[in-house]
Design a protein around this motif. Structure first.
Motif, PDB file in Angstrom:
ATOM      1  N   LEU A 165      43.551  37.176  38.300  1.00 12.87           N
ATOM      2  CA  LEU A 165      44.481  36.683  39.314  1.00 12.87           C
ATOM      3  C   LEU A 165      44.468  37.590  40.542  1.00 12.87           C
ATOM      4  O   LEU A 165      44.443  37.106  41.687  1.00 12.87           O
ATOM      5  CB  LEU A 165      45.895  36.619  38.721  1.00 12.87           C
ATOM      6  N   VAL A 166      44.474  38.897  40.323  1.00 16.83           N
ATOM      7  CA  VAL A 166      44.468  39.849  41.439  1.00 16.83           C
ATOM      8  C   VAL A 166      43.212  39.669  42.285  1.00 16.83           C
ATOM      9  O   VAL A 166      43.275  39.639  43.522  1.00 16.83           O
ATOM     10  CB  VAL A 166      44.583  41.294  40.914  1.00 16.83           C
ATOM     11  N   LEU A 167      42.058  39.533  41.634  1.00 13.29           N
ATOM     12  CA  LEU A 167      40.812  39.344  42.370  1.00 13.29           C
ATOM     13  C   LEU A 167      40.854  38.066  43.205  1.00 13.29           C
ATOM     14  O   LEU A 167      40.399  38.043  44.358  1.00 13.29           O
ATOM     15  CB  LEU A 167      39.629  39.309  41.396  1.00 13.29           C
ATOM     16  N   THR A 168      41.424  37.003  42.629  1.00 10.14           N
ATOM     17  CA  THR A 168      41.525  35.731  43.358  1.00 10.14           C
ATOM     18  C   THR A 168      42.448  35.870  44.557  1.00 10.14           C
ATOM     19  O   THR A 168      42.126  35.407  45.660  1.00 10.14           O
ATOM     20  CB  THR A 168      42.034  34.620  42.430  1.00 10.14           C
ATOM     21  N   LEU A 169      43.584  36.509  44.371  1.00  7.70           N
ATOM     22  CA  LEU A 169      44.535  36.668  45.469  1.00  7.70           C
ATOM     23  C   LEU A 169      43.951  37.521  46.587  1.00  7.70           C
ATOM     24  O   LEU A 169      44.167  37.240  47.773  1.00  7.70           O
ATOM     25  CB  LEU A 169      45.837  37.295  44.952  1.00  7.70           C
ATOM     26  N   LYS A 170      43.195  38.542  46.226  1.00  3.61           N
ATOM     27  CA  LYS A 170      42.548  39.373  47.249  1.00  3.61           C
ATOM     28  C   LYS A 170      41.465  38.585  47.978  1.00  3.61           C
ATOM     29  O   LYS A 170      41.336  38.668  49.208  1.00  3.61           O
ATOM     30  CB  LYS A 170      41.967  40.633  46.602  1.00  3.61           C
ATOM     31  N   ALA A 171      40.689  37.798  47.235  1.00  2.00           N
ATOM     32  CA  ALA A 171      39.635  36.992  47.860  1.00  2.00           C
ATOM     33  C   ALA A 171      40.214  35.953  48.809  1.00  2.00           C
ATOM     34  O   ALA A 171      39.609  35.614  49.829  1.00  2.00           O
ATOM     35  CB  ALA A 171      38.793  36.319  46.781  1.00  2.00           C
ATOM     36  N   MET A 172      41.420  35.452  48.477  1.00  2.00           N
ATOM     37  CA  MET A 172      42.078  34.454  49.322  1.00  2.00           C
ATOM     38  C   MET A 172      42.813  35.093  50.496  1.00  2.00           C
ATOM     39  O   MET A 172      43.353  34.385  51.350  1.00  2.00           O
ATOM     40  CB  MET A 172      43.062  33.635  48.481  1.00  2.00           C
ATOM     41  N   GLY A 173      42.847  36.421  50.531  1.00  2.00           N
ATOM     42  CA  GLY A 173      43.560  37.106  51.599  1.00  2.00           C
ATOM     43  C   GLY A 173      45.070  37.090  51.443  1.00  2.00           C
ATOM     44  O   GLY A 173      45.803  37.373  52.398  1.00  2.00           O
ATOM     45  N   LEU A 174      45.552  36.805  50.224  1.00  2.00           N
ATOM     46  CA  LEU A 174      46.994  36.725  49.991  1.00  2.00           C
ATOM     47  C   LEU A 174      47.599  38.090  49.676  1.00  2.00           C
ATOM     48  O   LEU A 174      48.802  38.294  49.857  1.00  2.00           O
ATOM     49  CB  LEU A 174      47.289  35.733  48.865  1.00  2.00           C
ATOM     50  N   ILE A 175      46.803  39.007  49.168  1.00  2.00           N
ATOM     51  CA  ILE A 175      47.233  40.400  49.015  1.00  2.00           C
ATOM     52  C   ILE A 175      46.119  41.304  49.535  1.00  2.00           C
ATOM     53  O   ILE A 175      44.939  40.916  49.536  1.00  2.00           O
ATOM     54  CB  ILE A 175      47.596  40.781  47.555  1.00  2.00           C
ATOM     55  N   ARG A 176      46.485  42.489  49.972  1.00  2.00           N
ATOM     56  CA  ARG A 176      45.510  43.410  50.550  1.00  2.00           C
ATOM     57  C   ARG A 176      45.018  44.433  49.534  1.00  2.00           C
ATOM     58  O   ARG A 176      43.847  44.785  49.513  1.00  2.00           O
ATOM     59  CB  ARG A 176      46.129  44.146  51.758  1.00  2.00           C
ATOM     60  N   ASP A 177      45.960  44.925  48.718  1.00  2.00           N
ATOM     61  CA  ASP A 177      45.643  46.056  47.845  1.00  2.00           C
ATOM     62  C   ASP A 177      45.801  45.685  46.370  1.00  2.00           C
ATOM     63  O   ASP A 177      46.521  44.740  46.020  1.00  2.00           O
ATOM     64  CB  ASP A 177      46.570  47.237  48.157  1.00  2.00           C
ATOM     65  N   THR A 178      45.135  46.448  45.521  1.00  2.00           N
ATOM     66  CA  THR A 178      45.339  46.308  44.087  1.00  2.00           C
ATOM     67  C   THR A 178      46.766  46.751  43.756  1.00  2.00           C
ATOM     68  O   THR A 178      47.231  47.785  44.245  1.00  2.00           O
ATOM     69  CB  THR A 178      44.332  47.183  43.314  1.00  2.00           C
TER      70      THR A 178
END
Length: 352
Positions: A319-332
């Motif tokens: 989920l974290v990887l997907t959100l980062k790829a979508m630009g919805l979160i910046r950092d882990t």
């Protein structure tokens, strides 16, 4: 019976008592009142020095069947109303707005929404994992759309939340589509049915109970959260400051949730009859929706929130990887900050 003496007039050797002097009687009465006040004064001062009881912890939840154990706990007196106040809001967007603006102390949110809050600098703690969507989040469409592949060139209604964006992403992947091949309108979930009926949108990314009303109106599901296992997980979050200052109220919130889940599972039909009208659903429709949810037990929640590294962080890697790829979160995510406790918060437990 108490012994009494009857006086029948003057008798030899007896002095008839006259009235007390009018000067001394009020003086004695005043002294008695003063003594009483002096005796009461320490009690009054003690009461004045005691702090007022804290206001109830305000927890927000949107119109989502997966959060209804909180509403059930409130309605059946399974949650101490002096400690926790459950506030029902019309949508996930409204819950997030109220939480960001400091109007809520706690909220039932999806994990992805929580990760976005934390990424934006909101200091929150996850105190319980509530459940997983297993079909209750759904995309509905009219007769012209038989499946995700048919959405090319169509218009979709999507709520402007992380869940909406994540569902849209998975939907497009299932249909082999790029985002520029569809038109997206950001609308709150409560508006989707009217937009579908008017023909202004061809499909809507929704969830129960709104999805049930769309089904009743003739719109059919073309995709749901069963195709994205583990992506949509519900959690209970609390502001870090509220957890630090009111741990007992937070413990009551978590315990009240667990009591609500137990009541719902032990008496599903009676609970559905109570809760369905508030969700604008029939009892049968409500029970059918529950089949699309999987509530997490207290022990499962404890396992997910504990460990080194935290088990929840490991489960959410995709989920974290997907959100980062979508630009919805910046950092882990900083899981140590999000999950500062080993297991769920329980009654009598304070800070580590």
């Amino acid at each position: 019976m108490p012994h009494t003496t009857r006086w029948e007039g003057p008798q030899p050797g007896l002095r008839r008592a006259g009235p007390r002097c009018s000067v001394w009687s009020p003086l004695r009465s005043a002294r008695v009142r003063l003594a009483q006040l002096l005796l009461l004064l320490p009690l009054v001062m003690l009461a004045a020095c005691e702090p007022l009881p804290p206001a109830p912890l305000k927890v927000g939840m949107n119109a989502w069947v997966g959060y209804d154990p909180l509403a059930l706990a409130r309605e059946e007196g399974l949650l101490d109303a002096r400690q926790v106040k459950v506030i029902e809001l019309s949508s996930s967007s409204e819950t997030l707005r109220n939480f960001r603006n400091g109007l809520l102390d706690a909220a039932a949110l999806t994990l992805d929404e929580t990760l976005r809050l934390a990424d934006d600098g909101v200091d929150v703690h996850i105190v319980a994992v509530l459940g997983v969507s297993a079909g209750a989040d759904v995309v509905l469409a009219g007769a012209s759309v038989a499946g995700p592949r048919d959405l090319r060139g169509k218009t979709l209604a999507v709520e402007g939340t992380t869940v909406g964006a994540l569902m849209l992403q998975r939907l497009l992947q299932a249909g082999g589509l790029r985002q520029d091949e569809v038109t997206v309108r950001n609308l709150e979930a409560s508006q989707h049915l009217a937009e579908l009926k008017s023909g202004r949108v061809d499909a809507a990314v929704s969830y129960e109970p709104m999805a049930g009303a769309m089904r009743d109106a003739g719109f059919r599901p073309i995709f749901d959260s069963r195709a994205m296992p583990g992506d949509i997980m519900d959690v209970l979050v609390v502001r870090a400051q509220a957890q630090a200052s009111r741990p007992q109220q937070v413990a009551e919130l978590v315990s009240g949730w667990q009591r609500g889940v137990s009541a719902l599972q032990e008496r599903p039909e009676a609970s559905a009859r109570l809760l369905a009208p508030g969700a604008d659903m029939t009892t049968d429709g409500y029970l059918a929706t529950l089949k699309g949810l999987r509530f997490v037990t207290a022990s499962q929640s404890a396992e997910l929130l504990s460990g080194r590294p935290r088990r929840l962080g490991q489960e959410a890697e995709g989920l974290v990887l997907t959100l980062k790829a979508m630009g919805l979160i910046r950092d882990t995510p900083d899981w140590g900050r999000l999950l500062p406790f080993d297991g769920p918060v329980t009654a009598g437990e304070g800070l580590p």
